[in-house]
Design an enzyme around this catalytic site. Structure first.
Site, PDB file in Angstrom:
ATOM      1  N   HIS A  55      25.955  46.288  68.792  1.00 47.27           N
ATOM      2  CA  HIS A  55      25.187  47.412  69.184  1.00 47.27           C
ATOM      3  C   HIS A  55      25.270  48.537  67.878  1.00 47.27           C
ATOM      4  CE1 HIS A  55      22.961  50.603  71.321  1.00 47.27           C
ATOM      5  NE2 HIS A  55      23.870  51.247  70.823  1.00 47.27           N
ATOM      6  N   HIS A 106      18.388  51.606  75.828  1.00 45.23           N
ATOM      7  CA  HIS A 106      19.624  51.436  76.468  1.00 45.23           C
ATOM      8  C   HIS A 106      19.228  50.593  77.761  1.00 45.23           C
ATOM      9  CE1 HIS A 106      22.880  54.680  77.880  1.00 45.23           C
ATOM     10  NE2 HIS A 106      22.796  54.265  76.759  1.00 45.23           N
TER      11      HIS A 106
END
Length: 753
Positions: A55, A106
């Protein structure tokens, strides 16, 4: 509490460490040891693990993303003031204004805890925009869920929508657009992509760097807690198992009221000229902020971790460094400005603490209770992580999928069959009204929203005097990308570009949020590489640089990856928002034209998906030259007042565009099928580079003359009337009551009124 210090680490080289549990590979752990010349402390291990996660480091995607950096740095309006590598891209839009916008994902946190996952996704992207020196002025969201009737969708979707709306509404930011898509591949792995846009004057631009030895490092905002330890940085870097996520670190908990104070406080700090460098704390928390600021500045920083204000006094130093608690910022401030900085924070009731100092050591050192727990070269943490050349190859199943064309599927032929097909289509989960979702969002707060959902794009006013404004749209089609990821990415770009263009805006720049399955699967990695190549080539052709974005990998449950979903956001500029073009029909007597060519193209279409549960063949052909020409026509028509409404043609074809256009203001239309075109193809084909427009009768000659001069296809297909029906002459007619019931009841029926 026993603290693992640098001294201890040097003396105990063989001590076992939980590197695998933190998501590191064996060779990555050995590389950390080589960099440091010893084993890392537990705090250093925590920092490297989160910063080297997929990420944060983009370790599987970097080699492909370089294509975006090779694009031109000029936009059709002005220069790119900040691009890839910064918190968000910044574009000159004229009149001394600059606009910054970016999208982020998200996804996994929103599956684990839908409300907080979505809410903190909004909060994080807002702080990215704020960190550039801009005032956030609007948000958008791109959401994807499993089937509408699936039990888990009933759990996840309402929570996500409430989180997006609750956080954004409390911040006082209008939610001006987005999309909601349903597909079985998103079961257990929803996509929650949030976009924020902000505006500033050119001279207000701020960058994330820590320069100037002796300058103070100030942490301000909320206290640091145990929520979000490991958070998105670890959670978004691993595949979900079929029984649920393998790791469930605490999802961040948001406080929008604290964020609102943080926004106003930060903007006043900028205005006072007391900020030399700034970074928001999102994924990887303090680990990210300290290492990135030091790495981008003079290269040295010392931090005293004891000075970090905590909500939980039991947190260990590594937990403090990994915590992704929300509503926090880090600023670099010259010593002479510290007092004024603190005064402004106190005015806004925002806690601020000097926790460190910039130096020329070339090292990031962190002290805890008088002992050094971190001593690292900051670039190795923030910018020199692993770079993987993941193997990739075209999946063997793709030939069979592309060969399964939709041409063999039974098609409606009679007027009654076409009518029932249209009603079924407009009631389907992906084409029905989104009012159940969008009515939970405040679309008009701040008073500068000019167009918002259900329009094709959101439009915001930037300047009252000149009327300068921007238009934004986010789009993607995972089915198209599954059939051909290169074309699928370009089709997402083309649709977002077209949605901006139908408002009359000039498309100028792109952000992206690239959502794919596991990069360890060569077939998924090929999809990703092809999508990046397609998007880069498409942006080069359209002259719209990629200013920044996000990559989200490991979006799969067990062996089932999501549809490859490259979400593309396009920003456009309107010289005067008074000339924007709305999507809904308003005035009886205006002539309806279809711009662009229609072909028999149903691969990956909503018709094939809804009526036959079929996916196969090839997606619609991409014609970026035609997209650019269409945009120029719409821009000119807006400037000269030649059209009263414009709606893009995409999912669901002309039929969907007409339904949405007539229902917008309750004005009917009488339409006919163009000569030589099959009624079914006319209504439901998803050929690209097309729009339906309404032309005032006195402007028809000028409008058609402009199209003819550009040699752009334009066909008179109908007229607006006040009969309260949508009529396709010679085929069928549907009254508004029946049409509205079909279009508007699907989501309320499934999710509750």
């Amino acid at each position: 509490m026993t603290v693992d210090t640098v001294e201890t680490a040097t003396k105990t080289p063989e001590q076992s460490q939980p590197w695998a549990e933190l998501g590191l590979k064996a060779d990555e752990y050995e590389r950390i040891r080589d960099i440091l010349g010893r084993r890392p402390t537990s705090s250093e291990l925590a920092m490297y693990s989160v910063m080297w996660s997929e990420h944060c480091s983009y370790k599987s995607s970097k080699v492909h993303l370089r294509r975006f950096g090779e694009l031109q740095q000029e936009t059709p309006v002005g220069k790119l003031l900040a691009g890839i590598g910064e918190n968000a891209g910044v574009i000159d839009v004229g009149h001394g204004y600059a606009v910054t916008f970016k999208a982020e994902s998200h996804n996994h946190p929103s599956y684990v805890e839908p409300y907080q996952g979505a809410a903190t996704g909004v909060g994080g992207i807002v702080r990215d925009i704020l960190a550039m020196g801009a005032r956030p002025i609007g948000v958008m969201d791109s959401l994807r869920f499993g089937p509408l009737d699936a039990p888990d969708t009933a759990r996840v979707l309402p929570g996500v929508v409430a989180g997006v709306g609750g956080y954004g509404n409390c911040l006082g930011l209008p939610n001006i657009g987005g999309e909601v898509v349903f597909d079985s591949t998103y079961s257990g792995n929803p996509l929650v992509n949030a976009l924020c846009v902000g505006v500033m004057r050119h001279e207000d631009l701020h960058l994330a760097k820590a320069s100037g030895a002796g300058n103070k490092v100030i942490l301000y905002g909320a206290r640091t807690g145990g929520d979000g330890i490991g958070g998105v940085s670890v959670l978004a870097s691993e595949t979900f198992e079929s029984s649920g996520p393998a790791k469930r670190p605490s999802v961040q908990v948001g406080d929008p009221f604290m964020e609102k104070l943080l926004i106003e406080c930060t903007l006043e700090l900028f205005a006072a000229g007391v900020v030399a460098g700034i970074q928001d704390l999102g994924g990887a928390g303090l680990s990210c902020a300290t290492s990135e600021l030091a790495s981008a500045g003079d290269g040295g920083m010392h931090v005293e971790l004891d000075r970090v204000p905590l909500r939980d006094s039991t947190l260990a130093p590594e937990e403090i460094l990994m915590s992704e608690s929300q509503e926090r910022m880090m600023a670099v401030v010259e010593p002479a400005d510290v007092e004024r900085f603190m005064e402004i924070c106190a005015k806004w009731d925002v806690q601020a603490d000097v926790i460190g100092e910039v130096n020329e050591s070339g090292r990031l050192t962190i002290e805890w209770r008088g002992e050094t727990v971190v001593d690292v070269p900051p670039r190795t943490v923030a910018h020199e992580g692993p770079v993987y050349q993941r193997p990739y190859e075209r999946p063997g199943w793709l030939d069979e999928l592309q060969a399964a064309a939709s041409s063999s599927l039974p098609r409606p032929s009679s007027g009654d069959e076409l009518r029932s097909t249209l009603l079924r289509m407009v009631a389907s989960p992906n084409l029905c009204s989104r009012a159940w979702v969008t009515d939970q969002y405040d679309r008009y707060v701040l008073g500068n929203t000019v167009l918002a959902q259900p329009e094709d794009a959101g439009v915001l006013r930037l300047d009252d005097d000149s009327g300068l404004g921007i238009a934004l749209s986010v789009d993607a089609n995972g089915r198209y990308a599954k059939l051909d990821p290169y074309a699928g990415a370009q089709l997402a770009l083309a649709e977002a570009y077209r949605n901006v263009a139908v408002t009359g805006a000039k498309p100028v720049a792109v952000t992206d949020c690239l959502n794919f399955g596991s990069p360890e699967d060569p077939g998924v990695m090929w999809q990703f590489a092809e999508a990046v190549r397609g998007l880069a080539d498409g942006c080069q052709k359209l002259g719209t640089p990629v200013t920044g974005g996000n990559v989200s990998l490991y979006n799969q449950t067990g062996d089932t990856a999501i549809l490859p979903t490259p979400v593309v956001g396009v920003l456009g500029v309107l010289d005067d928002v008074a000339r924007r073009i709305p999507s809904g029909f308003r005035t009886p007597g205006h002539i309806i034209y279809l711009l662009g060519d229609t072909a028999d193209e149903f691969g990956g279409s909503e018709w094939a998906h809804v009526v036959h549960s079929h996916l196969g063949g090839l997606p619609p052909a991409v014609d970026l030259d035609a997209e650019r020409e269409l945009a120029e026509i719409l821009h000119s028509a807006s400037r000269d007042g030649l059209v009263s409404a414009a709606h893009d043609v995409s999912d669901g074809g002309v039929a969907q565009a007409l339904v949405e256009s007539v229902l917008r203001h309750g004005v009917g239309a009488r339409v006919w099928v163009p000569d030589g075109l099959d009624p079914f193809v006319f209504l439901f084909s998803e050929s690209t580079a097309r729009a339906v427009v309404a032309v005032p009768h006195p402007e028809e000659v000028r409008f058609t003359g402009m199209c003819e001069a550009r040699r752009f296809p334009h066909t008179r297909i109908g007229v607006i009337d006040d009969e309260g029906t949508l009529e396709v002459q010679g085929q069928f007619s549907i009254g508004f009551d029946e049409l509205r019931r079909a279009h508007e009841q699907t989501l309320p029926s499934a999710l509750g009124e």
